[in-house]
Design an enzyme around this catalytic site. Sequence first.
Site, PDB file in Angstrom:
ATOM      1  N   HIS A 135       0.841  -1.201   0.000  1.00 32.51           N
ATOM      2  CA  HIS A 135       0.000   0.000   0.000  1.00 32.51           C
ATOM      3  C   HIS A 135       0.872   1.245   0.000  1.00 32.51           C
ATOM      4  O   HIS A 135       1.341   1.673   1.057  1.00 32.51           O
ATOM      5  CB  HIS A 135      -0.891   0.021   1.241  1.00 32.51           C
ATOM      6  CG  HIS A 135      -1.811  -1.153   1.338  1.00 32.51           C
ATOM      7  ND1 HIS A 135      -1.374  -2.412   1.628  1.00 32.51           N
ATOM      8  CD2 HIS A 135      -3.164  -1.247   1.165  1.00 32.51           C
ATOM      9  CE1 HIS A 135      -2.412  -3.246   1.638  1.00 32.51           C
ATOM     10  NE2 HIS A 135      -3.500  -2.564   1.362  1.00 32.51           N
ATOM     11  N   HIS A 190      -4.333   3.109  -3.167  1.00 33.71           N
ATOM     12  CA  HIS A 190      -4.441   2.509  -1.837  1.00 33.71           C
ATOM     13  C   HIS A 190      -3.686   1.191  -1.711  1.00 33.71           C
ATOM     14  O   HIS A 190      -2.792   1.065  -0.880  1.00 33.71           O
ATOM     15  CB  HIS A 190      -5.919   2.303  -1.481  1.00 33.71           C
ATOM     16  CG  HIS A 190      -6.115   1.411  -0.301  1.00 33.71           C
ATOM     17  ND1 HIS A 190      -6.066   1.868   0.985  1.00 33.71           N
ATOM     18  CD2 HIS A 190      -6.282   0.072  -0.219  1.00 33.71           C
ATOM     19  CE1 HIS A 190      -6.220   0.857   1.806  1.00 33.71           C
ATOM     20  NE2 HIS A 190      -6.354  -0.251   1.099  1.00 33.71           N
ATOM     21  N   GLU A 238     -17.219  -4.830  25.098  1.00 31.57           N
ATOM     22  CA  GLU A 238     -16.340  -6.000  25.079  1.00 31.57           C
ATOM     23  C   GLU A 238     -15.214  -5.872  24.069  1.00 31.57           C
ATOM     24  O   GLU A 238     -14.064  -6.236  24.340  1.00 31.57           O
ATOM     25  CB  GLU A 238     -17.133  -7.284  24.780  1.00 31.57           C
ATOM     26  CG  GLU A 238     -18.056  -7.749  25.882  1.00 31.57           C
ATOM     27  CD  GLU A 238     -19.426  -7.084  25.812  1.00 31.57           C
ATOM     28  OE1 GLU A 238     -19.611  -6.185  24.964  1.00 31.57           O
ATOM     29  OE2 GLU A 238     -20.308  -7.463  26.602  1.00 31.57           O
ATOM     30  N   HIS A 269     -27.624 -16.431  25.811  1.00 33.27           N
ATOM     31  CA  HIS A 269     -26.563 -16.284  26.808  1.00 33.27           C
ATOM     32  C   HIS A 269     -25.838 -17.591  27.096  1.00 33.27           C
ATOM     33  O   HIS A 269     -24.863 -17.596  27.834  1.00 33.27           O
ATOM     34  CB  HIS A 269     -27.148 -15.747  28.119  1.00 33.27           C
ATOM     35  CG  HIS A 269     -27.480 -14.281  28.080  1.00 33.27           C
ATOM     36  ND1 HIS A 269     -28.158 -13.696  27.038  1.00 33.27           N
ATOM     37  CD2 HIS A 269     -27.207 -13.283  28.954  1.00 33.27           C
ATOM     38  CE1 HIS A 269     -28.303 -12.412  27.274  1.00 33.27           C
ATOM     39  NE2 HIS A 269     -27.726 -12.121  28.434  1.00 33.27           N
TER      40      HIS A 269
END
Length: 698
Positions: A40, A275, A439, A501
Amino acid sequence: MEATTGGAPLAPDPAHLDRLAINAIRFLSVDAVQKANSGHPGLPMGAAAMAYVLWTRFLRHNPANPHWFNRDRFVLSAGHGSMLLYSLLHLTGYDLPLEEIKQFRQWGSTTPGHPERGITPGVEVTTGPLGQGFGNGVGMAIAEAYLAARYNRPGFEIVDHFTYALVSDGDLMEGVSAEAASLAGHLKLGKLIYLYDDNRITLAASTQVTFTDDHAKRFAAYGWHTQSVSDGNDVELVDGAIRAAHQEKGRPSLILVRTHIGYGSPHKQDTFAAHGSPLGQEEVKLTKQKLGWPVEPPFLVPKEVEQRFRQAIEQGRKAEADWTAKLAAYENQFPELAAELRQLIDGALPQGWDVDVPQFAADEKGMATRVASGRVLQTLKAKLFGLIGGAADLNPSTDTELKEAGNFESPAMAVGDLQGSAGGGWSYAGRNLQFGVREHGMGSILNGLAAHGGIIPFGATFLTFSDYLRPSIRLAALMELQVVYVFTHDSIGMGEDGPTHQSVEQVASLRAIPHLTVIRPGDANETAVAWRVAIESRVRPVALVLTRQNVPTLDRKQFASAEGLRRGAYILTDAPQSKPRLILIASGSEVGLIVAAGQKLQEQAILVRLISMPSWELFETQSQEYRDSVLLPSVHARLAVEAGVTQGWHRYIGDRGDVIGVDRFGASAPGPIVMREYGFGVENVCKRAMALLVRKDA
Ligand SMILES: Cc1ncc(C[n+]2csc(CCOP(=O)(O)OP(=O)(O)O)c2C)c(N)n1
């Protein structure tokens, strides 16, 4: 290339030297990508000027010692622009010779496609998955603030550095950076300074197509100090902005620097063509001509440019020497603190660090392994001052509060009678990190804490939500970082909250990550040993997988010592004086179950061996002899019991064994009922075991 008038050299023009140096970064990057025919070039070309300013005017580092503890940290979060970092490391005198630049992306080189911690001297963290480096930097700044608050004394700023990162559109778009930025703003991390490469192009599009929110306002709303630099090639503007960011002590800084991807390329600047692929020979030539750079030779570093960058060597040597002298004076004045800090810096564990880890008495009713873990943590905190961490808003459930050890919060925050405080006050010396419901941010921050050094970080949530931080766990494993994950509520046994869960596939999917140690201890004493293993595991992350529900604490006079956990699997109890006909294997909450089933089978005079197998990874490090002595390959009747997907268990039960597992999602009902309905009862275990014994090929 020096400007001259009729043969008499002019005084060196600093602006001219700046331009030359910036172009040297650009063309080292361009040439390396072109030679590799991969990489890149666009980001290094656009961001070269700001990186030059940061690295030559601000960054305090020592190229001769990339591990100097008090160095400023620099993270290239947009890791695809790796050649920018490699150019800077080479030019400032790190052990990264030009030969390695020429070997960019090649087998065995120290210049891999994306920056990899541990491969290239000076690379702080592995970056590539966008957004992660952003969070890593936040972790580093937290580590710095914690260690500074705990160890610095007036006149002795032993831990005192900035954390910088270069972040891109992709970094800011990824959700993980939103979580980390929000927490960094809340924590008022004033020594965190990010340069945003605002080039308005990503891999496949202009940001006009995908990313039109007001970035400055967004970060201001997070509580960041923001500044905009209208021309990223203007070194004085960039310089002024970094200076202003230094002055801002109470907020992290984002400097939005307007740049142009592929700067200087006549046909590719400002396009995503710059890019992710080489410019092409012809375009390289045209770009060099446009920026006034000699077309030949490639990998050119003019002498005066090298001299300019290499000032970093002497500056770094002096900075570290000054710091070492200061540390010596500090050691004189504060010997105990200094000894403690020294241990953290060296990554050593103090003598007797685990003497207070409890032994749990045998108890039929037992306790949840999460509770045992909480008890162990309280004893570890007393001697391990680098041990800091917390949960993603689940510390009461995961039992991960370090009681009376303070909350890590800005001293500027009002301390009130706030719910959820750990006790012990609020300050940057607090050891409880309240990650909030973030998280993924937590995962990336834990990596930054560990990568900084001096810290053993832990982070907690329900096992099911480990999926939310999985990309960071993978990177912790890849970077060989010591991070401890405390994942509780580990199966359908957690009960009423139901299938969303209840973990089913998470343990198996964590086991799939190379270099991660997953431990699912079977009772309180195994949990204590599991924590010991985690603390000793200096170059591997460890996931502790713990129950919500009680499990019996085994009587270790009757069963083998829990120290067997260190070997991954061990014989709990064996058939008396003869070879077993049947082997039952379990992890975690199912260990108690096979113990109960084993008793029933023994009553029927069946020769049975019981194996606790808390960790496949630890078991795999054992010798073949040991593994065979535990699993007895000649015994085909092997039944594994684990409340999770059965995937992978056949490695241990062989093709004539059986597994009781959970190959579907869970259900909402009280835990014992769900367990029973899913076949985790003594009766079913005995039935499946007997079925193995009557098989003809058993
Ligand atoms: C998590 C993640 N998703 C996708 C990619 C693939 N990828 C690499 S660079 C990039 C776009 C980057 O755009 P930007 O961050 O603006 O960098 P620039 O184009 O300025 O170099 C993408 C999608 C990645 N590296 N990480």
